[in-house]
Design a protein around this motif. Structure first.
Motif, PDB file in Angstrom:
ATOM      1  N   LEU A  67       0.828  -1.204   0.000  1.00 24.17           N
ATOM      2  CA  LEU A  67       0.000   0.000   0.000  1.00 24.17           C
ATOM      3  C   LEU A  67       0.865   1.259   0.000  1.00 24.17           C
ATOM      4  CD1 LEU A  67      -2.850   1.178   0.102  1.00 24.17           C
ATOM      5  CD2 LEU A  67      -2.685   1.102   2.590  1.00 24.17           C
ATOM      6  N   ILE A  68       1.898   1.284   0.817  1.00 21.82           N
ATOM      7  CA  ILE A  68       2.797   2.442   0.869  1.00 21.82           C
ATOM      8  C   ILE A  68       3.445   2.679  -0.490  1.00 21.82           C
ATOM      9  CG2 ILE A  68       5.000   3.270   1.819  1.00 21.82           C
ATOM     10  CD1 ILE A  68       4.127   1.948   4.487  1.00 21.82           C
ATOM     11  N   THR A  69       3.912   1.616  -1.126  1.00 21.51           N
ATOM     12  CA  THR A  69       4.564   1.801  -2.430  1.00 21.51           C
ATOM     13  C   THR A  69       3.568   2.262  -3.488  1.00 21.51           C
ATOM     14  OG1 THR A  69       4.376  -0.564  -2.955  1.00 21.51           O
ATOM     15  CG2 THR A  69       6.426   0.172  -1.954  1.00 21.51           C
ATOM     16  N   ALA A  88      -6.394  -0.564   1.716  1.00 23.92           N
ATOM     17  CA  ALA A  88      -6.454   0.388   0.602  1.00 23.92           C
ATOM     18  C   ALA A  88      -7.758   1.178   0.623  1.00 23.92           C
ATOM     19  CB  ALA A  88      -6.298  -0.352  -0.729  1.00 23.92           C
ATOM     20  N   SER A  89      -8.862   0.516   0.919  1.00 27.01           N
ATOM     21  CA  SER A  89     -10.151   1.211   0.975  1.00 27.01           C
ATOM     22  C   SER A  89     -10.176   2.234   2.100  1.00 27.01           C
ATOM     23  CB  SER A  89     -11.281   0.201   1.167  1.00 27.01           C
ATOM     24  OG  SER A  89     -11.309  -0.697   0.102  1.00 27.01           O
ATOM     25  N   LEU A  90      -9.732   1.834   3.274  1.00 29.45           N
ATOM     26  CA  LEU A  90      -9.713   2.757   4.408  1.00 29.45           C
ATOM     27  C   LEU A  90      -8.754   3.926   4.174  1.00 29.45           C
ATOM     28  CD1 LEU A  90      -9.853   0.242   7.392  1.00 29.45           C
ATOM     29  CD2 LEU A  90     -11.700   1.707   6.523  1.00 29.45           C
ATOM     30  N   THR A  91      -7.606   3.648   3.563  1.00 23.65           N
ATOM     31  CA  THR A  91      -6.656   4.714   3.254  1.00 23.65           C
ATOM     32  C   THR A  91      -7.259   5.703   2.258  1.00 23.65           C
ATOM     33  OG1 THR A  91      -4.796   3.240   3.665  1.00 23.65           O
ATOM     34  CG2 THR A  91      -4.347   5.213   2.353  1.00 23.65           C
ATOM     35  N   PHE A  96      -7.552   9.410   3.751  1.00 21.70           N
ATOM     36  CA  PHE A  96      -6.508  10.342   3.326  1.00 21.70           C
ATOM     37  C   PHE A  96      -6.735  10.975   1.953  1.00 21.70           C
ATOM     38  CE2 PHE A  96      -4.408   7.406   6.299  1.00 21.70           C
ATOM     39  CZ  PHE A  96      -4.004   8.324   7.247  1.00 21.70           C
ATOM     40  N   PHE A  97      -7.585  10.357   1.129  1.00 26.51           N
ATOM     41  CA  PHE A  97      -7.773  10.874  -0.229  1.00 26.51           C
ATOM     42  C   PHE A  97      -9.217  11.264  -0.517  1.00 26.51           C
ATOM     43  CE2 PHE A  97      -4.012   8.108  -0.435  1.00 26.51           C
ATOM     44  CZ  PHE A  97      -3.089   9.040  -0.879  1.00 26.51           C
ATOM     45  N   GLN A  98     -10.037  11.314   0.517  1.00 27.65           N
ATOM     46  CA  GLN A  98     -11.441  11.704   0.396  1.00 27.65           C
ATOM     47  C   GLN A  98     -12.171  10.920  -0.695  1.00 27.65           C
ATOM     48  OE1 GLN A  98      -8.914  14.270   0.603  1.00 27.65           O
ATOM     49  NE2 GLN A  98      -9.267  14.001   2.776  1.00 27.65           N
ATOM     50  N   GLU A  99     -11.851   9.638  -0.809  1.00 24.85           N
ATOM     51  CA  GLU A  99     -12.537   8.781  -1.770  1.00 24.85           C
ATOM     52  C   GLU A  99     -13.804   8.241  -1.121  1.00 24.85           C
ATOM     53  OE1 GLU A  99      -8.512   7.414  -4.152  1.00 24.85           O
ATOM     54  OE2 GLU A  99      -9.614   5.916  -3.021  1.00 24.85           O
ATOM     55  N   TYR A 100     -14.680   7.744  -1.959  1.00 23.35           N
ATOM     56  CA  TYR A 100     -15.972   7.260  -1.495  1.00 23.35           C
ATOM     57  C   TYR A 100     -16.185   5.841  -2.013  1.00 23.35           C
ATOM     58  CZ  TYR A 100     -21.013   6.607  -1.375  1.00 23.35           C
ATOM     59  OH  TYR A 100     -22.257   6.095  -1.160  1.00 23.35           O
ATOM     60  N   LEU A 101     -16.719   4.982  -1.166  1.00 24.74           N
ATOM     61  CA  LEU A 101     -17.100   3.640  -1.589  1.00 24.74           C
ATOM     62  C   LEU A 101     -18.601   3.479  -1.418  1.00 24.74           C
ATOM     63  CD1 LEU A 101     -14.305   1.388  -0.053  1.00 24.74           C
ATOM     64  CD2 LEU A 101     -14.562   2.097  -2.420  1.00 24.74           C
TER      65      LEU A 101
END
Length: 120
Positions: free
Chosen positions: A16-18, A86-89, A93-98
Motif C-alpha cells: 500500500l505504501i509503495t 487500501a479502501s480505508l486509506t 486520506f484521499f477523500q474517496e468514497y465507496l
C-alpha cells in the motif's frame, strides 16, 4: 509473534505504501508524460529507487511466507488485508468514497478469505 505472521501483516502495508507513493510521484513528476519520456524521467527519480527497494523487500518477505505456508492461504490473508487497508486509506486520506455495493464486495472477499483460512 512469529516472523511468518509479522510478514503476513507487513506485506499489505508495504504494498500500500509503495502504491500510494507511485500515485503521488506520478501526479507530481510524471503527469502528462507517455512512452519513452515517461520512462526516462521515472528512471532518474530517487523516490522510484526507494520504492523499488521496498518492493524487493516485499518480494523477499513473500518468498519467505510462501516457503512456510500454502499459496492459497497466504494470498487470501494478504489480499483481503490489502483491500481493506487500501479502501480505508482512500477514504481517510484521499477523500474517496465507496458505495454500499463496493463495501459488500470487500466484505464478501474478506469472508471468502476467512473460509479459505479456516476451511481445513
Amino acid at each position: 509473534m512469529t516472523l511468518k505472521i509479522l510478514a503476513l501483516f507487513l506485506l499489505p502495508v508495504i504494498n500500500l505504501i509503495t502504491q500510494i507513493s507511485i500515485k503521488h510521484i506520478s501526479k507530481r513528476d510524471l503527469n502528462g508524460l507517455v512512452g519513452i519520456d515517461f520512462l526516462k524521467k521515472m528512471v532518474f527519480l530517487p523516490e522510484i529507487w526507494l520504492i523499488a527497494g521496498f518492493q524487493f523487500f516485499s518480494f523477499m518477505l513473500w518468498s519467505y511466507v510462501l516457503s512456510k505456508t500454502e499459496l492459497g492461504i497466504a494470498n487470501a490473508i494478504v489480499g483481503s488485508s490489502f483491500y481493506i487497508l487500501a479502501s480505508l486509506t482512500g477514504i481517510l486520506f484521499f477523500q474517496e468514497y465507496l458505495s454500499v455495493k463496493q463495501w459488500m464486495g470487500i466484505f464478501l472477499v474478506t469472508a471468502g478469505s476467512l473460509l479459505l483460512i479456516t476451511g481445513k
